[in-house]
Structure formats: C-alpha cells, structure tokens
Design a protein around this motif. Structure first.
Motif, PDB file in Angstrom:
ATOM      1  N   ARG A 260      -3.135  -1.281  -2.564  1.00 31.82           N
ATOM      2  CA  ARG A 260      -3.993  -0.372  -1.811  1.00 31.82           C
ATOM      3  C   ARG A 260      -3.447   1.048  -1.963  1.00 31.82           C
TER       4      ARG A 260
ATOM      5  N   SER B 272      -2.646  -7.416  -5.115  1.00 35.85           N
ATOM      6  CA  SER B 272      -3.487  -6.241  -4.910  1.00 35.85           C
ATOM      7  C   SER B 272      -2.627  -5.053  -4.518  1.00 35.85           C
TER       8      SER B 272
ATOM      9  N   ASN C 164      -7.447  -1.563  -4.490  1.00 34.22           N
ATOM     10  CA  ASN C 164      -8.123  -1.368  -3.218  1.00 34.22           C
ATOM     11  C   ASN C 164      -8.020   0.122  -2.905  1.00 34.22           C
TER      12      ASN C 164
ATOM     13  N   THR D 258      -8.841   3.810  -1.116  1.00 30.00           N
ATOM     14  CA  THR D 258      -9.214   4.570   0.078  1.00 30.00           C
ATOM     15  C   THR D 258      -9.564   5.993  -0.330  1.00 30.00           C
TER      16      THR D 258
ATOM     17  N   GLY E 273       0.794  -1.215   0.000  1.00 32.93           N
ATOM     18  CA  GLY E 273       0.000   0.000   0.000  1.00 32.93           C
ATOM     19  C   GLY E 273       0.829   1.269   0.000  1.00 32.93           C
TER      20      GLY E 273
ATOM     21  N   SER F 232      -4.621  -4.389   6.464  1.00 30.81           N
ATOM     22  CA  SER F 232      -4.510  -3.355   5.437  1.00 30.81           C
ATOM     23  C   SER F 232      -3.197  -2.584   5.518  1.00 30.81           C
TER      24      SER F 232
ATOM     25  N   TYR G 116      -1.657  -6.620   3.406  1.00 32.50           N
ATOM     26  CA  TYR G 116      -1.012  -5.549   2.655  1.00 32.50           C
ATOM     27  C   TYR G 116       0.195  -5.046   3.439  1.00 32.50           C
TER      28      TYR G 116
END
Length: 451
Positions: free
Chosen positions: A76, A74, A115, A117, A13, A356, A402
């Motif tokens: 983030r 993935s 993903n 935010t 992330g 996360s 993450y």
C-alpha cells in the motif's frame, strides 16, 4: 492462522511524503508539509522542509526487493500529488508519473498487488493558498487529479483509496495545528471535514469514469472509544460524540451519503456552519471496500471538562489503558481492533474490509550483533494479528492486513525520532536498510499462511 483463506492478503504500507522526502531535489512541487517544516518548532526533532525522506525514489529497486524477500502479497503506497502535478492544477509532470509507473510495474513483476492511495496529506502548497480543503474548487481539482491517475494506472492497479485518515487532515491539521497546514480554527476544521467527504465522492466517481472495474474505497482511522473508569450518563454521551468525530462522520458520509445529526447540530451550534449532506454527491462509486487504520482505542476517564479535540464533550478527559505503552506513548488495545472490525462488519456486511494500517513505534537500533531485536513490536503484532484472525473467524468480511510501516521514515510532526518500520533505516549511513526481527517473523507468518 488456521481457517484463513489462502488468498488472504498480507501487506505493508508507506506514504509518499514520509519516504520520498521534501521538494528540494526539484523533482516535485511544494506541499503543505514542506511549508510546515519551515515553521520553527513545528517538527519536534528540528527536521526542516527539505528532508531526504529515506530516498525511496533513488532506492526503489532496493525497496522492491525487500518487499519480495518479505513475501508480501501487497504493498500500500500513496501518490504524491505535487510530484505528478506540481501545483495541483494545470500541467502534469511526466517524470513524476513515470516514477509511479516504475513502482507499479516493479510490484507486478514481483507478484505484489499494488494498493494505491491518492491523498496521504501532501496537498500542493498552491492549493492551500486558495483555502485548501475548505475551498470547493480544490474538491473539483482533486477529481481531475483522480481521473488522470486512474487513466494512467487503472489498467494495473486494482485497489484504490481516495484518501488516508481524513479525520487527521481535518482536526489535527486545522484545529490543533500539529499537522500541516498548521491551522488552529474550529470553523476551518468543520469546513474541511465537509469538503473531504465530498472529495471522496467526487474522486471515486472520477476514478471509475476512467477505470470502471477497479475497486475504490476510503481509509479511515476508526476506533472504539472507551472509558477507563466509572461510566456516567454524561460520560457515555461524550463517548458517543467522540464516536461521531472518529467513526460516524466519515463512514456515514463516505459510504451512505449522510451525516450524523448530532455532529451536524454541534458544528452549527459551535460555528454557525451547517453541513448539508445534500452537497455530498453520489457515494455509490466509492464503497467497494473499507480500509481500517487501527493502533489503539481512544481512552478517556470521567471527571474532566471535555476534550478540546472533540468540541461538544463536557465531562471526560484523556486517559491511558493498561501498563503497556509504545514509544509514542500509545496504549496497547489489541481487543479493540477485533471490536472495531466486528462493528464495521455489522454495519456494512456486504463490503469487504482491509486492515489498511496497524503497527507500533519502538525505536530499537542495531545491537552488537548487527541485528535489530525489536521484541516489543513482535509481541504487539502477535496480539493484534491474533485479534484480526479472531474477527475473521467470527464472520467479519476481512480480506487482508497491512502492517505499518515497511520502512522507518519521516514520522510527521515527530520528524525522524519515531520508528514504525519493519525495516530499520540508518538515517546517517547511506539510508542502509536492515530488516528487523519483527520483519523476519512477519515474513515467516506470511509463508506459513500459504502452506
């Protein structure tokens, strides 16, 4: 790793303000971190408001290819509210929204799940000028922003978080003042804490109004408060108060639509402000998943007079744990991430959980061989990931992990002094990216988990 499902999601992330940089380029509006950067001494390394981040906008393709090379499932990321809507209200910026189109499409082309935010601390300056998160109007504007983003990206982004670590927004930004907007006022912090819970409910509903099938949650830095020393009745009562600030206020507020009575009482006693849970709104739209950010336990010892960051405590003081410390000075508490995951799962057994954020700050630079030998980060991650796997095997509904962060970047009040990245960024040499040894180990772990 045995026993994890093949669809377990391994990721990394970042956040917009940390990697995209300041507003000087003219590509986005001002945010509260730009404003804080103009306050002398607010950023520890002297970084000003117009820092370059790590030029992620300019180096998007490079960074996307790094993610693919690391075999990430993935990624983030956060949207910069002032990049897509410069003043937080009114017209949206097509150029800014097109950047996130390129990011999302680039991820999907590489089979990497986005993903997203919506709010990772970069509130438009114009909204702070009308009271920031204390103002219910900002909650309404957040809902409008959320709806616009959902209508734009909801066809391609499955996982949505309304906000990241609201505890930091409320208490570090408005009580201690070490984060933007740099306010030191308890009543303000209490009002912000209430309105952020409302913003999650409002934002979730707005997202689902445009994209009913996406999955919406919130990302909180939950923790397991612990005593390093003798436990007394007074100490344990204080730990319960800390648990209220860090865990129960956010989880009960955002996922149940109610507040812990002990904190409501403390806030009313200390400030005269009554936080009415009837004002929260419908939380049913934003409980599809839970994001846990975890680095270390909150550790205390007895014999103190209370911790100022947790008003209402009277008998504890901050303490460390064990001998290991990251370069941020944070204790290693890998067992704590397992404990916290189990506690979340017990309270919300039907809601999927993602780690996360988890990672460590070690400021290793290139050796003579040109490699970054970050052995301590590698050891830290091994212990924490092992605890996450054990939590899954114990029955926790854990869907993914993450690592924080993909890149070395602007580390908020520390400026560029602290490095959490899997990938080393040479801030003085064209922002050159070099994967650290921990990055290669993480890549190998991901690949082995798919065998």
């Amino acid at each position: 790793m045995s026993g994890l499902p093949k669809d377990f999601m391994w990721g990394a992330g970042t956040s917009s303000m940390q990697i995209e940089g300041g507003h000087a380029s003219g590509d986005r509006g001002r945010c509260i971190w730009d404003d804080l950067g103009e306050v002398p001494g607010a950023i520890k390394d002297g970084t000003g408001a117009n820092h370059r981040g790590v030029e992620h906008v300019e180096m998007l393709e490079v960074d996307l290819n790094i993610m693919k090379d690391l075999s990430l499932d993935s990624y983030r990321f956060s949207i910069s509210w002032p990049r897509v809507q410069p003043t937080g209200s009114g017209a949206f910026n097509e150029k800014g929204m097109a950047f996130y189109d390129r990011l999302i499409d680039g991820l999907l082309e590489r089979n990497i799940e986005p993903n997203l935010t919506l709010y990772h601390w970069d509130l438009p300056s114009e909204l702070q000028a009308i009271g920031g998160w204390t103002n219910p109007q900002v909650v309404d504007l957040f809902g409008e922003y959320a709806a616009k983003m959902s209508s734009r990206y909801g066809d391609r982004v499955k996982y949505w978080a309304t906000m990241n670590e609201p505890w930091c927004v409320a208490w570090l930004g408005n009580l201690t003042g070490e984060h933007a907007p740099g306010i030191r006022d308890l009543p303000t912090a209490v009002r912000v804490a209430h309105q952020l819970v409302r913003a999650h409910a409002r934002g979730s509903q707005a997202i689902k109004s445009q994209s009913p099938k996406v999955l919406v949650g919130a990302v909180n830095n939950l923790t397991n408060p612990m005593l390093n020393g003798e436990a007394t009745q007074e100490n344990l009562k204080d730990l319960q108060i800390v648990d209220g600030y860090k865990n129960r206020w956010w989880m009960q507020g955002m996922y149940e639509g109610k507040y812990p009575a002990d904190l409501v009482e403390i806030f009313e006693k200390e400030t005269g402000i009554f936080c009415d849970e009837k004002e929260i709104g419908d939380v049913s739209f934003g409980r599809d998943w839970i994001g846990l950010n975890y680095y270390n336990a909150d550790v205390f010892s007895g014999g103190g007079t209370g911790v100022g960051l947790f008003p209402g405590t009277t008998s504890i003081q901050g303490a460390g744990y064990g001998t290991e410390r990251t370069d941020m000075g944070w204790s290693w508490t890998p067992d704590g991430i397992k404990t916290t995951l189990i506690e979340i799962s017990q309270k919300y057994p039907d809601i999927p959980v993602f780690v996360s954020e988890n990672g460590s700050c070690y400021n290793d630079g290139p050796s003579e061989d040109g490699k970054i030998h970050d052995a301590k980060r590698d050891e830290y991650l091994t212990l924490y990931i092992k605890s996450c796997v054990e939590a899954y095997k114990s029955g926790v509904n854990l869907k993914g992990y993450y690592l924080w962060s993909l890149l070395d970047n602007f580390e908020w009040a520390w400026g560029f002094e602290m490095r959490f990245g899997l990938v080393h960024v040479d801030f003085k040499n064209m922002m050159k990216r070099t994967p650290k040894e921990s990055a290669l180990a993480y890549r190998d772990l991901i690949r082995s988990s798919k065998d």
